[in-house]
Design a protein around this motif. Sequence first.
Motif: not given
Length: 413
Positions: A213-219, A184-186
């Motif tokens: 990171n305070g970011k949204e991600s999904y699975g 997610n970061k890189k």
Amino acid sequence: MNQNLIKTFQERGYFNQCTDLDNLAKLLNNKKIKLYIGFDCTAPSLHVGSLVQIMCLRLFQNFGHTPIVLLGGGTTMVGDPSGKEESRKILTSVEIKKNTSGIKKVFNKFLNNKGNNKFIFLNNEKWLTKINYINFLRDYGKHFTINKMLTFDSVKLRLDREQSLSFLEFNYMILQAYDFLELNKKNECVLQIGGSDQWGNIVNGIELIRRVNGKESYGLTTPLITTSSGAKMGKTEKGAVWLDEKQTSPYEYWQFWRNVNDADVFKYLRLFTELPINKIAEFENDKSRNINDFKIILANEATKILHGEKASSNAEATSKKTFEDKSFGDDLPKIEIKKSEFHKGISFNELIIKINFAKSNGEFRRNISNKGYRINNEIVLDEKKIVTQDDFKGEKIIKISFGKKQHVLIEAI
């Protein structure tokens, strides 16, 4: 177009569960994303059991998204407890690197490595082997609670069965979560896909990204694919069906699909080919055609994706020769044995075990008493038979058959 991606994903049978389907659908509708699936390097190649995940990556790429293939050079050193009843065998670094090389070849066949959304190879060995343990615990360990980790199936099921779970394996879900954070970061990766047994690991990664990171991600998870009889998909009498032609030839791969259970044909057409959904529905509703016609379509389409159109056509032609014309197909597996051995004579028992049509003398005797073996389509009844040059009848090749589906050519050189 990307709204159709989620719809297609569901219609083809890939969908099991999503952490936030509505917002993922909106995201896919507005931008191209990067997504990943991880593959641990526990064998020299991948087999059909990994094919659903590979087809998911292929589908997303066909819709313009960028797939990341994460090879688990680092996590393979630990071992994923998900779905396992006992600890995985610990491999050496040399074995893992060799397996990694073999697995990479598979994806070059299924995914596009050109264009704006060409797939990306990464290996978590790159960052996991550089972790400072104390710093890692301080920075990331604080985000995981033992209470919650014990509720995930990968841990809970092992403990419920009172089977040991090493501290090494217990760390696996933290490392997988860290993988998602790193990507997610890189690499701006916002979606992880995995089998249904990976749900807990994926959720951990999403929560870690949100906290760090305070970011949204999904699975997104896929269902466990079984045959209509409930057996694990991708196993045969001879073992796993590999996605490597050195371990499973194009002909054997074609035969695997040709010989699936009648009840699985249309499900597998959706999962493992790229025929349009409406075309498969037409097949399913066509009561005038024999189910074997659709098995041949499945075998051709699935083999074409992995091995190419020519290999698929050759396999079909070989099958027709072998089963309909009673002759030798060009694509049948072949073993070369020196003529001098046939001058002396080779016991049929020894030959059968050599070509893996029996694993023991006892199994050989059971099969021969059930009329399971043939030489050039003639049943062999004598368990003490000696195969000599006379069995070749002036030819260089004989065909050994086990049942109706397994055949090997023996060439005297």
